[in-house]
Design a protein around this motif. Sequence first.
Motif, short mmCIF file in Angstrom:
data_model
loop_
_atom_site.label_atom_id
_atom_site.label_comp_id
_atom_site.label_asym_id
_atom_site.label_seq_id
_atom_site.Cartn_x
_atom_site.Cartn_y
_atom_site.Cartn_z
N TYR A 29 -12.07 -12.78 -8.47
CA TYR A 29 -11.90 -11.63 -9.37
C TYR A 29 -10.65 -10.86 -8.93
CZ TYR A 29 -12.67 -6.94 -11.28
OH TYR A 29 -12.51 -5.73 -11.91
N VAL A 30 -9.74 -10.64 -9.86
CA VAL A 30 -8.51 -9.89 -9.56
C VAL A 30 -8.42 -8.69 -10.51
CG1 VAL A 30 -5.98 -9.97 -9.43
CG2 VAL A 30 -7.32 -12.01 -8.85
N CYS A 31 -8.19 -7.53 -9.92
CA CYS A 31 -7.97 -6.33 -10.74
C CYS A 31 -6.68 -5.67 -10.28
CB CYS A 31 -9.13 -5.35 -10.60
SG CYS A 31 -8.94 -3.89 -11.65
N SER A 32 -5.79 -5.41 -11.24
CA SER A 32 -4.49 -4.81 -10.93
C SER A 32 -4.31 -3.54 -11.75
CB SER A 32 -3.38 -5.82 -11.27
OG SER A 32 -2.11 -5.23 -11.14
N ASN A 33 -4.04 -2.43 -11.07
CA ASN A 33 -3.81 -1.15 -11.74
C ASN A 33 -2.36 -0.72 -11.52
OD1 ASN A 33 -6.47 -0.38 -12.81
ND2 ASN A 33 -7.08 -0.45 -10.64
N PHE A 34 -1.63 -0.58 -12.63
CA PHE A 34 -0.20 -0.22 -12.58
C PHE A 34 -0.03 1.23 -13.05
CE2 PHE A 34 3.83 0.46 -14.68
CZ PHE A 34 4.76 -0.16 -13.88
N LYS A 39 9.15 8.69 -11.07
CA LYS A 39 10.10 7.69 -10.58
C LYS A 39 9.54 6.80 -9.47
CE LYS A 39 14.05 10.63 -11.74
NZ LYS A 39 15.28 11.28 -11.26
N ILE A 40 8.23 6.66 -9.43
CA ILE A 40 7.58 5.81 -8.43
C ILE A 40 6.64 4.82 -9.13
CG2 ILE A 40 5.99 5.72 -6.46
CD1 ILE A 40 7.02 8.46 -5.63
N ILE A 41 6.82 3.54 -8.79
CA ILE A 41 5.91 2.50 -9.26
C ILE A 41 4.78 2.38 -8.24
CG2 ILE A 41 5.62 0.03 -9.71
CD1 ILE A 41 8.59 -0.05 -10.50
N ASN A 42 3.57 2.36 -8.71
CA ASN A 42 2.42 2.11 -7.83
C ASN A 42 1.54 1.04 -8.47
OD1 ASN A 42 -0.73 3.70 -7.17
ND2 ASN A 42 0.39 2.33 -5.81
N VAL A 43 1.35 -0.05 -7.73
CA VAL A 43 0.45 -1.11 -8.19
C VAL A 43 -0.62 -1.34 -7.13
CG1 VAL A 43 0.24 -3.46 -9.08
CG2 VAL A 43 2.39 -2.22 -9.38
N TYR A 44 -1.86 -1.09 -7.52
CA TYR A 44 -2.99 -1.32 -6.61
C TYR A 44 -3.71 -2.58 -7.08
CZ TYR A 44 -7.48 -0.82 -4.27
OH TYR A 44 -8.61 -1.05 -3.52
N THR A 45 -3.80 -3.55 -6.18
CA THR A 45 -4.45 -4.82 -6.50
C THR A 45 -5.67 -5.03 -5.62
OG1 THR A 45 -2.35 -5.83 -7.17
CG2 THR A 45 -4.16 -7.33 -6.67
N GLU A 46 -6.72 -5.49 -6.25
CA GLU A 46 -7.97 -5.78 -5.54
C GLU A 46 -8.39 -7.21 -5.88
OE1 GLU A 46 -12.17 -4.03 -6.44
OE2 GLU A 46 -11.17 -2.66 -5.04
N ILE A 47 -8.63 -8.01 -4.85
CA ILE A 47 -9.08 -9.39 -5.04
C ILE A 47 -10.44 -9.55 -4.38
CG2 ILE A 47 -8.58 -11.83 -4.62
CD1 ILE A 47 -5.63 -11.13 -4.39
N VAL A 48 -11.40 -10.01 -5.15
CA VAL A 48 -12.73 -10.30 -4.61
C VAL A 48 -12.86 -11.80 -4.45
CG1 VAL A 48 -15.21 -10.08 -4.94
CG2 VAL A 48 -13.69 -8.26 -5.74
N CYS A 49 -13.04 -12.26 -3.21
CA CYS A 49 -13.12 -13.68 -2.89
C CYS A 49 -14.25 -13.90 -1.88
CB CYS A 49 -11.78 -14.16 -2.32
SG CYS A 49 -11.74 -15.87 -1.76
#
Length: 483
Positions: A29-34, A39-49
């Motif tokens: 399961y992959v969830c990515s929040n952009f 002026k700041i990019i924030n990407v939080y990614t969560e991987i359930v394995c």
Amino acid sequence: MLIIQNGYECDYEMKLFYKLFFNIDDDIYVCSNFEYKDKIINVYTEIVCNNDVYTEDYYYNFDTENKKKSFIKKIFTASCTKSFCHAAQKIKNINLPWGVMCGIRPAKIVRELMEEGHSNDEIIEILKDIYEVSDEKINLAMTVAKNEKLLLDEIGKNSVSIYIGIPFCPTRCLYCSFVSTDIRVSGKYMDDFVEKLLLEIDKTAEIIEKMGAYVENIYIGGGTPTTLEPRHLKSIFDRLKINFDFSRIKEFTLEAGRPDTITREKLFEAKTGGVSRISINPQTMNYETLVKVGRSHTPDMVKECFNMAREMGFDNINMDLIAGLPDETVDMFKYSLDEVIKLDSENITVHSMAVKRAAYLRFTDTELAKAKDMNEMLSYTQKRMLQTGRKPYYMYRQKNISGNLENVGYAKDGFMSTYNINIMEEKQTIIALGGGGSTKIVMNDRIERIFNFKDPLEYIKRFDEILEKKDEIIKILGGEKNG
């Protein structure tokens, strides 16, 4: 597999990198929040394995003001894939020489950055800091982009290239997914296929005249064109000469391909027919591998064919090798490359092994070279090509290449293939004839494609539709003018 993206979607790119780390049917399961704010990019990614959670909270300072939309999209996409890869690396450590750069044309990204006004230092910083490309691959991409530009700048106004697909092979190689049929099955259609192809050449000449264009390059590929008999080749070359002004043709390539199909008679027809560049492709110089992948020739036959081509006056020869063939070690690949270098061909193209859906190799248990070994093979190639004065001038990548690596064409000065550049960078209209060809009509920033039938029998039976497809070119161009 489940991938959810919030805030910004780049589904194709995320799935491409997902496949480098996991199998498509893994329970991941992959969830990515952009988010882009202040002026700041924030990407939080969560991987359930396996019931464990792996995360990456990526930040990057980026001002979108005065930036082109295409560049902004590149940075947003790279931020998403970078956040994912950083999280995935905590599960499985995979070497990514190209970092999070994806797409089939890495050098095109570099060239587009150049055209957008970025300096070399800025481009290197983008490749290193945003895409995390290794120094070795940065140097390769920059060199290829510069060499590409030299040839792209020479494309003649109102010029087109022609591709002729010959969909026959003596046998089908284990790794092959190209448009081709085994002549033991389809050979009986060869005469009828060539007869129809001659008519398609006539029709194409009419279309090009209506376009107000002229032919700059001809490329006959396949399949293996030299599966045809000498009389077939002669009739094709003669018809091309009748229809097109050969004094304006820069390059005429024939894929001689497999040494077991090359004869003195066929080379004679090619030479007298105006062919200026041929390919003789060993793929490997290790006999045991040739047997394993279904190639019906020996390393000695490669050398004999090469020397015969030289005797007949061919002074522009390309030779293909594949890095990562089944059970080949790094040393075995190095041996193949060194053997080809001894022959001193003007062009050497090194492909990274990629297993596609249509290839028989997908259904075997044969072991392919690991990504680390393949990268060592390609690094050795770059080193040896530099030593021998051959420069990288075109590059592309394919799906399912181990390690997300690349295919690169190297050439001596004055022998870089203009057709190869055109097919990769899509800056010139290419009209396809024969089996399985894809016409690409280039209209500024838009490309329209028209596809020929792949199977020889279908090509023959539905030939009226082939001719209609040629008329479609004029309709498309007419619509562009009216638009």
